[in-house]
Design an enzyme around this catalytic site. Structure first.
Site, PDB file in Angstrom:
ATOM      1  N   ASN A   1     -35.362 -27.289  -9.194  1.00  0.00           N
ATOM      2  CA  ASN A   1     -34.963 -26.065  -8.493  1.00  0.00           C
ATOM      3  C   ASN A   1     -33.454 -26.120  -8.269  1.00  0.00           C
ATOM      4  O   ASN A   1     -32.981 -26.892  -7.435  1.00  0.00           O
ATOM      5  CB  ASN A   1     -35.722 -25.984  -7.158  1.00  0.00           C
ATOM      6  CG  ASN A   1     -35.277 -24.794  -6.315  1.00  0.00           C
ATOM      7  OD1 ASN A   1     -34.547 -23.913  -6.794  1.00  0.00           O
ATOM      8  ND2 ASN A   1     -35.712 -24.763  -5.067  1.00  0.00           N
TER       9      ASN A   1
ATOM     10  N   LYS B   1     -31.586 -23.902  -7.032  1.00  0.00           N
ATOM     11  CA  LYS B   1     -31.134 -23.124  -5.860  1.00  0.00           C
ATOM     12  C   LYS B   1     -29.906 -22.287  -6.247  1.00  0.00           C
ATOM     13  O   LYS B   1     -29.829 -21.821  -7.380  1.00  0.00           O
ATOM     14  CB  LYS B   1     -30.883 -24.047  -4.669  1.00  0.00           C
ATOM     15  CG  LYS B   1     -32.098 -24.950  -4.372  1.00  0.00           C
ATOM     16  CD  LYS B   1     -32.033 -25.684  -3.063  1.00  0.00           C
ATOM     17  CE  LYS B   1     -33.303 -26.510  -2.882  1.00  0.00           C
ATOM     18  NZ  LYS B   1     -33.359 -27.212  -1.605  1.00  0.00           N
TER      19      LYS B   1
ATOM     20  N   HIS C   1     -40.665 -20.526  -1.027  1.00  0.00           N
ATOM     21  CA  HIS C   1     -39.863 -21.721  -0.716  1.00  0.00           C
ATOM     22  C   HIS C   1     -39.447 -21.650   0.759  1.00  0.00           C
ATOM     23  O   HIS C   1     -39.191 -20.559   1.276  1.00  0.00           O
ATOM     24  CB  HIS C   1     -38.624 -21.764  -1.626  1.00  0.00           C
ATOM     25  CG  HIS C   1     -37.906 -23.074  -1.543  1.00  0.00           C
ATOM     26  ND1 HIS C   1     -37.039 -23.375  -0.521  1.00  0.00           N
ATOM     27  CD2 HIS C   1     -37.939 -24.171  -2.344  1.00  0.00           C
ATOM     28  CE1 HIS C   1     -36.571 -24.601  -0.701  1.00  0.00           C
ATOM     29  NE2 HIS C   1     -37.106 -25.113  -1.793  1.00  0.00           N
TER      30      HIS C   1
ATOM     31  N   GLU D   1     -36.792 -22.184   2.189  1.00  0.00           N
ATOM     32  CA  GLU D   1     -35.506 -21.511   2.427  1.00  0.00           C
ATOM     33  C   GLU D   1     -35.685 -19.992   2.429  1.00  0.00           C
ATOM     34  O   GLU D   1     -35.025 -19.275   3.180  1.00  0.00           O
ATOM     35  CB  GLU D   1     -34.477 -21.975   1.377  1.00  0.00           C
ATOM     36  CG  GLU D   1     -34.021 -23.408   1.675  1.00  0.00           C
ATOM     37  CD  GLU D   1     -33.589 -24.211   0.457  1.00  0.00           C
ATOM     38  OE1 GLU D   1     -33.349 -23.616  -0.610  1.00  0.00           O
ATOM     39  OE2 GLU D   1     -33.508 -25.448   0.590  1.00  0.00           O
TER      40      GLU D   1
ATOM     41  N   GLU E   1     -43.557 -29.441   0.478  1.00  0.00           N
ATOM     42  CA  GLU E   1     -42.156 -29.761   0.749  1.00  0.00           C
ATOM     43  C   GLU E   1     -41.928 -29.843   2.257  1.00  0.00           C
ATOM     44  O   GLU E   1     -41.681 -28.817   2.913  1.00  0.00           O
ATOM     45  CB  GLU E   1     -41.240 -28.687   0.148  1.00  0.00           C
ATOM     46  CG  GLU E   1     -41.291 -28.631  -1.362  1.00  0.00           C
ATOM     47  CD  GLU E   1     -39.963 -28.129  -1.948  1.00  0.00           C
ATOM     48  OE1 GLU E   1     -39.416 -28.835  -2.807  1.00  0.00           O
ATOM     49  OE2 GLU E   1     -39.475 -27.072  -1.537  1.00  0.00           O
TER      50      GLU E   1
ATOM     51  N   GLY F   1     -33.070 -32.042   1.150  1.00  0.00           N
ATOM     52  CA  GLY F   1     -31.621 -32.082   1.178  1.00  0.00           C
ATOM     53  C   GLY F   1     -31.080 -33.036   2.226  1.00  0.00           C
ATOM     54  O   GLY F   1     -29.902 -33.006   2.569  1.00  0.00           O
TER      55      GLY F   1
ATOM     56  N   SER G   1     -35.901 -34.552  -1.332  1.00  0.00           N
ATOM     57  CA  SER G   1     -35.065 -35.724  -1.620  1.00  0.00           C
ATOM     58  C   SER G   1     -35.667 -36.634  -2.696  1.00  0.00           C
ATOM     59  O   SER G   1     -35.608 -37.863  -2.603  1.00  0.00           O
ATOM     60  CB  SER G   1     -34.773 -36.512  -0.332  1.00  0.00           C
ATOM     61  OG  SER G   1     -34.073 -35.695   0.594  1.00  0.00           O
TER      62      SER G   1
HETATM   63  P1  13P Z   1     -33.859 -31.722  -2.473  1.00  0.00           P
HETATM   64  O1  13P Z   1     -34.485 -32.449  -3.637  1.00  0.00           O
HETATM   65  O2  13P Z   1     -32.398 -31.482  -2.661  1.00  0.00           O
HETATM   66  O3  13P Z   1     -34.217 -32.369  -1.173  1.00  0.00           O
HETATM   67  O4  13P Z   1     -34.521 -30.246  -2.430  1.00  0.00           O
HETATM   68  C1  13P Z   1     -35.885 -30.114  -2.403  1.00  0.00           C
HETATM   69  C2  13P Z   1     -36.233 -28.692  -2.643  1.00  0.00           C
HETATM   70  O5  13P Z   1     -36.048 -27.845  -1.786  1.00  0.00           O
HETATM   71  C3  13P Z   1     -36.789 -28.331  -3.949  1.00  0.00           C
HETATM   72  O6  13P Z   1     -37.314 -27.040  -3.920  1.00  0.00           O
END
Ligand code: 13P
Length: 270
Positions: A16, A18, A106, A108, A178, A184, A224
Site C-alpha cells: 500500500n 498510500k 483502511h 486512515e 491492521e 507506521g 510495520s
Molecule cells: P506500515 O507498514 O507503514 O506500518 O503501514 C501499514 C499499513 O497501513 C498498510 O496498509
C-alpha cells in the site's frame, strides 16, 4: 479450520503506497520491482501493488508491457458506479484499468475521512459487483487495546462488513487485520498477537458467513511489516498474507518482503 486449510489459501502480499510516489516515481519503482521479482519464485503466492489513483494507468502499462508478476491494486473507491461525487473514483473506472484488488475501509480512511461501517459494507459489495477483490481492513486503536476490547471491536467491524453477504461471494474477499497502534510506528504486533487476532476474525467470519467461506477467506496482517518480521508473521496458521506500507515504497525493501514470504510459503507447503 485454520492450519489444516492453510494450504488452500493462496498467500497475498500487498504493498500500500498510500499518498507516496507521483506517476514517474511509480514507474521507476514498479520497473525496479520487475527486475527484482522472479516470476518462478512468486508463482506460489499473489503480490499486489496499490499506487495512488493518478499512477494507476502508468503502473498498469509497465506491468503489462514487461509482464511483471504483480497484480494492480487501488487504495480506495466510492461505492457508486457514477454520479456527482467530486474527487471520487468509481469501481467500474478501476476495473477498466485492470485493477484487481481494492483496499476498502483502511483505518486512515475510517479515521481521517469519516468512512463508516455502512460505507465500508457498501463499497465492499460494489467492488465485488465489478469482479474485483476487496481487501477489507479491520483493526483496533491503542485505547481499545488498553481497554481490553480488541476482540469486540474486530467482531463488530467484521460483522458490519460481511452480514448478509452470500457465502460464495464472501469466500473471495480478503480481510486485513491492521492494529492501528502498529501502523507506521515500528511497533509490530507479535506473531502470537497477530495469530490470535486473525484466528478470532476467522471465527467471527465463520459465525457470519459460514465455516466453509471462513476457511477460504484470506486474512492479511498489516502494521510495520518488513523483511525481518515477515517470516515469523506469515508462518502463523491464520495469517495468509501481509499488507505492507512503508516497506513497500522502495522496490528493494518490498522485494525483500516478498522473498521472505516465498521462503515461508515453500517451507509450509512441503
Ligand atoms: P506500515 O507498514 O507503514 O506500518 O503501514 C501499514 C499499513 O497501513 C498498510 O496498509
Amino acid at each position: 479450520m485454520s492450519s489444516e486449510a492453510r494450504g488452500t489459501r493462496r498467500p497475498l502480499v500487498s504493498g500500500n503506497w498510500k499518498m507516496h510516489h507521483d506517476h514517474l516515481a511509480a514507474i521507476r519503482t514498479v520497473s525496479d520491482l520487475g527486475l527484482r521479482l522472479d516470476p518462478a519464485a512468486v508463482a506460489d503466492l499473489d503480490v499486489s501493488v496499490h499506487p495512488p489513483f493518478c499512477d494507476l494507468r502508468s503502473v498498469q502499462t509497465v506491468v503489462e508491457d514487461r509482464a511483471i508478476p504483480v497484480l494492480l491494486g487501488a487504495q480506495h473507491c466510492h461505492p457508486a458506479d457514477e454520479g456527482a461525487y467530486t474527487g471520487e473514483v468509481s469501481p467500474p473506472m478501476l476495473a477498466r484499468l485492470g485493477v484487481r484488488h481494492v483496499i476498502v475501509g483502511h483505518s486512515e480512511r475510517r479515521q481521517l475521512f469519516g468512512q463508516s461501517d455502512e460505507v465500508v459494507a457498501a463499497t465492499l459489495r460494489a467492488v465485488l459487483r465489478h469482479a474485483m477483490t476487496p481487501i477489507v481492513c479491520v483493526g483496533e486503536t491503542a485505547e481499545e487495546r488498553d481497554q481490553g476490547i480488541t476482540a469486540d471491536r474486530l467482531a463488530a467491524q467484521v460483522q458490519a462488513a460481511f452480514t448478509k453477504l452470500p457465502a460464495a461471494q464472501a469466500a473471495t474477499v480478503v480481510v486485513a487485520y491492521e492494529p492501528i497502534w502498529a501502523m507506521g510506528t515500528g511497533h509490530t504486533a507479535t506473531a502470537d498477537d497477530a495469530q490470535q487476532a486473525c484466528a478470532h476474525i476467522r471465527a467471527v467470519l465463520s459465525g457470519t458467513v459460514g465455516a466453509e467461506a471462513a476457511a477460504a477467506i484470506r486474512i492479511q496482517y498489516g502494521g510495520s511489516v518488513n523483511a525481518d518480521n515477515t517470516a515469523e508473521l506469515l508462518a502463523q496458521p491464520d495469517v495468509d498474507g501481509l499488507l505492507v506500507g512503508g516497506a513497500s515504497l522502495q522496490a528493494a525493501s518490498f522485494a525483500a518482503v516478498v522473498d521472505a514470504a516465498v521462503t515461508v510459503v515453500r517451507k509450509t507447503r512441503r
